[in-house]
Design a protein around this motif. Sequence first.
Motif, PDB file in Angstrom:
ATOM      1  N   VAL A 214       0.901  -1.212  -0.105  1.00 27.95           N
ATOM      2  CA  VAL A 214      -0.204  -0.071   0.076  1.00 27.95           C
ATOM      3  C   VAL A 214       0.892   1.424  -0.023  1.00 27.95           C
ATOM      4  O   VAL A 214       1.913   1.316   1.002  1.00 27.95           O
ATOM      5  N   HIS A 215       0.867   2.145  -0.968  1.00 29.82           N
ATOM      6  CA  HIS A 215       1.829   3.303  -1.319  1.00 29.82           C
ATOM      7  C   HIS A 215       0.822   4.624  -1.488  1.00 29.82           C
ATOM      8  O   HIS A 215       0.389   4.946  -2.382  1.00 29.82           O
ATOM      9  N   PRO A 216       0.400   5.371  -0.322  1.00 21.13           N
ATOM     10  CA  PRO A 216      -0.144   6.760  -0.312  1.00 21.13           C
ATOM     11  C   PRO A 216       1.213   7.395  -0.556  1.00 21.13           C
ATOM     12  O   PRO A 216       1.936   7.587   0.195  1.00 21.13           O
ATOM     13  N   VAL A 217       0.965   8.521  -1.546  1.00 20.47           N
ATOM     14  CA  VAL A 217       2.150   9.269  -1.711  1.00 20.47           C
ATOM     15  C   VAL A 217       1.438  10.822  -2.131  1.00 20.47           C
ATOM     16  O   VAL A 217       0.543  10.808  -2.729  1.00 20.47           O
ATOM     17  N   ASP A 244       4.520   7.866   2.229  1.00 24.55           N
ATOM     18  CA  ASP A 244       5.421   8.481   1.477  1.00 24.55           C
ATOM     19  C   ASP A 244       5.001   9.823   1.209  1.00 24.55           C
ATOM     20  O   ASP A 244       4.027  10.331   0.503  1.00 24.55           O
ATOM     21  N   SER A 245       5.572  11.103   1.683  1.00 25.97           N
ATOM     22  CA  SER A 245       5.236  12.572   1.642  1.00 25.97           C
ATOM     23  C   SER A 245       3.739  12.421   1.955  1.00 25.97           C
ATOM     24  O   SER A 245       3.207  13.348   1.043  1.00 25.97           O
ATOM     25  N   ALA A 264       7.151   1.242   6.353  1.00 28.32           N
ATOM     26  CA  ALA A 264       8.435   2.167   5.794  1.00 28.32           C
ATOM     27  C   ALA A 264       7.697   3.551   5.689  1.00 28.32           C
ATOM     28  O   ALA A 264       7.149   3.815   4.401  1.00 28.32           O
ATOM     29  N   VAL A 265       8.332   4.384   6.514  1.00 27.49           N
ATOM     30  CA  VAL A 265       7.772   5.769   6.208  1.00 27.49           C
ATOM     31  C   VAL A 265       8.771   6.406   5.385  1.00 27.49           C
ATOM     32  O   VAL A 265      10.247   6.446   5.735  1.00 27.49           O
ATOM     33  N   LYS A 266       8.546   7.194   4.328  1.00 23.76           N
ATOM     34  CA  LYS A 266       9.401   7.975   3.427  1.00 23.76           C
ATOM     35  C   LYS A 266       8.937   9.145   3.051  1.00 23.76           C
ATOM     36  O   LYS A 266       7.867   9.535   3.405  1.00 23.76           O
ATOM     37  N   SER A 267      10.008   9.855   2.425  1.00 17.11           N
ATOM     38  CA  SER A 267       9.600  11.225   1.890  1.00 17.11           C
ATOM     39  C   SER A 267      10.764  11.412   0.683  1.00 17.11           C
ATOM     40  O   SER A 267      11.015  12.635   0.644  1.00 17.11           O
ATOM     41  N   THR A 280       6.712  13.804   5.407  1.00 20.34           N
ATOM     42  CA  THR A 280       5.808  12.799   5.987  1.00 20.34           C
ATOM     43  C   THR A 280       5.625  13.370   7.430  1.00 20.34           C
ATOM     44  O   THR A 280       6.735  13.284   8.065  1.00 20.34           O
ATOM     45  N   ASN A 281       4.460  13.917   7.845  1.00 20.95           N
ATOM     46  CA  ASN A 281       4.347  14.284   9.145  1.00 20.95           C
ATOM     47  C   ASN A 281       3.025  14.047   9.741  1.00 20.95           C
ATOM     48  O   ASN A 281       1.968  13.556   9.142  1.00 20.95           O
ATOM     49  N   HIS A 282       3.025  14.292  11.053  1.00 22.69           N
ATOM     50  CA  HIS A 282       1.812  13.740  11.778  1.00 22.69           C
ATOM     51  C   HIS A 282       1.079  12.435  11.279  1.00 22.69           C
ATOM     52  O   HIS A 282       0.115  12.150  10.827  1.00 22.69           O
ATOM     53  N   LEU A 283       1.788  11.586  11.814  1.00 22.00           N
ATOM     54  CA  LEU A 283       1.646   9.939  11.432  1.00 22.00           C
ATOM     55  C   LEU A 283       1.354   9.275  12.622  1.00 22.00           C
ATOM     56  O   LEU A 283       2.213   9.190  13.629  1.00 22.00           O
TER      57      LEU A 283
END
Length: 474
Positions: A214-217, A244-245, A264-267, A280-283
């Motif tokens: 699952v890739h929300p970007v 991601d971002s 995996a948290v990415k940006s 990526t913030n407020h997760l």
Amino acid sequence: MGFSPVSKTSPVNLSLNYSIAVLGFLILGLLGAPVVECDIVYQAINCRKHSAALTDFGAKGDGVTSNTAAFRNATAWIGWRSHPHCASRKMAHWQFQSHQQFHSFSPEGSSYSWIPGNFAEDISEYPLIEPLKSYGRGRDAPGGRYISLVFGTNLTDVVITGENGTIDGQGAFWWDKFRAKELNFTRPYLIEIMYSNQVQISNLTLLNSPSWVVHPVYSSDVIIQGLTINSPVGSPNTDGIDPDSCTNMKIEDCFIVSGDDCIAVKSGWDEYGIAVGMPTNHLIIRRLTCISPDSAVIALGSEMSGGIQDLRAEDITAINSESGVRIKSAPGRGGYVKDIYVRRMTLYTMKYVFWMTGAYGDHPDEGYDPKALPEVKNINFRDINAENVTMAADLSGIKDDPYTGICISDAVINLSPKPKKVQWNCTDVSGITSNVGPPPCDLLPEKVLESGCDFPTDVLPIDKVQLQTCKLAF
Ligand SMILES: *[C@@H]1O[C@H](CO)[C@@H](O)[C@H](O)[C@H]1NC(C)=O
Ligand SMILES: *[C@@H]1O[C@H](CO)[C@@H](O)[C@H](O)[C@H]1NC(C)=O
Ligand SMILES: *[C@@H]1O[C@H](CO)[C@@H](O)[C@H](O)[C@H]1NC(C)=O
Ligand SMILES: *[C@@H]1O[C@H](CO)[C@@H](O)[C@H](O)[C@H]1NC(C)=O
Ligand SMILES: *[C@@H]1O[C@H](CO)[C@@H](O)[C@H](O)[C@H]1NC(C)=O
Ligand SMILES: *[C@@H]1O[C@H](CO)[C@@H](O)[C@H](O)[C@H]1NC(C)=O
Ligand SMILES: *[C@@H]1O[C@H](CO)[C@@H](O)[C@H](O)[C@H]1NC(C)=O
């Protein structure tokens, strides 16, 4: 709003404002109001007026027919519903408006296990899309990427839900080709949602993704709940969920078995991620159960060049994972990882409880700036219980760019029968510990903390979003 039929060369209408729901069998009587057999009850930020069934678009759950085209058509087609079981109740006047959805039933209308058959094993059925701007190239290979199995971009109000219905990505085909180095482009993900807001993905079983699941970007206000994700241990790059971002997002009540990281948290990646600059913030991550023998329960990075800030992870259980929360970065990444809060992790059979890496390497191309150093600070862990651990902590920052403000409190770590001799290996890090055993390294001296390391008490906006209980009447 506009609607245009899909064309053969461009089966996904990129600008369409649609949303998808993959719904399974209806449980009767969930609402006080009368629910008839063919109605659907679900939860969403906004209820829908119209629906259509995947089978109307040519999908078959026979495990043989390719459903790739049907999925694409369904995201862009208008129709009326004539489900076999509910054939007498046809959905009329269904049209794409600001709230739309797409859902599927079991062919009999009576089982949770409606599986949307096969995704194509014919690579020509997967159009290439542009690389992500914040990566500059595909993650597997330079250039474009094969479109994801379920894909949406530039959407508002997306619902993908399924009463635990299954989508099987049949990734073995892709894993084999990837391992044999036969692919010229980057593998599809199972679900990718880009440039969207109000995204809700829930109550689905997702199996065998070709790569990330699952890739929300580049998205905001994202709620992910109740996913069962299962990729074989050893399958390549099958991270469970990759925020991601993204901003204002939560992941709750998920069970993930992964060949890579569970989350995996990415940006973004090096010079491309720095240029795009979307953090990526407020997760929030809570009530996660993870099995990931080859990688982390939660990885931060390694692509973190747009920044990662304000992660709150709690009530995490892991069985047989390589590490708990791992920070992965390197010179060239730039960006930051800061204000990270983790509490109540229970870990069984771990190589490392705490792991931070400052020399991850792995650059998109030669154009990265080795002077672009990441800022890693204010990293908090509290109330950790770990059993059968090989090494408590391997913490290395970057020379002249230490990882600072590390705080670890109330960590009970019981070692495996064959532990490492050195339990804490710390370089280029600073911070404190409180009530932690085995005894930590000198760079993290003991300090008495009455109430442990920080965990914020304010409520984030994503936790204030109310879901409505909705009914689709047929
Ligand atoms: C989607 O939104 C992004 C960011 O606003 C924009 O750059 C892009 O052109 C949009 N894509 C489509 C297909 O509308
Ligand atoms: C997911 O399933 C659970 C358990 O059946 C249910 O309580 C919840 O409302 C569902 N969530 C959504 C978003 O439909
Ligand atoms: C998808 O739509 C096209 C028309 O654009 C149609 O020719 C094709 O049969 C549809 N495919 C399925 C599987 O429904
Ligand atoms: C969903 O299905 C999976 C098997 O596909 C099962 O392991 C899991 O327990 C189910 N979850 C719920 C909430 O029913
Ligand atoms: C990759 O490119 C090579 C050379 O152009 C070609 O022979 C091969 O078929 C391509 N592989 C795939 C999976 O498209
Ligand atoms: C403990 O960890 C080792 C690996 O270090 C593993 O082989 C063993 O099965 C684990 N023991 C238990 C009881 O899970
Ligand atoms: C400790 O970490 C440093 C830096 O990453 C590494 O060079 C060294 O081999 C490690 N030592 C042990 C005992 O793990």
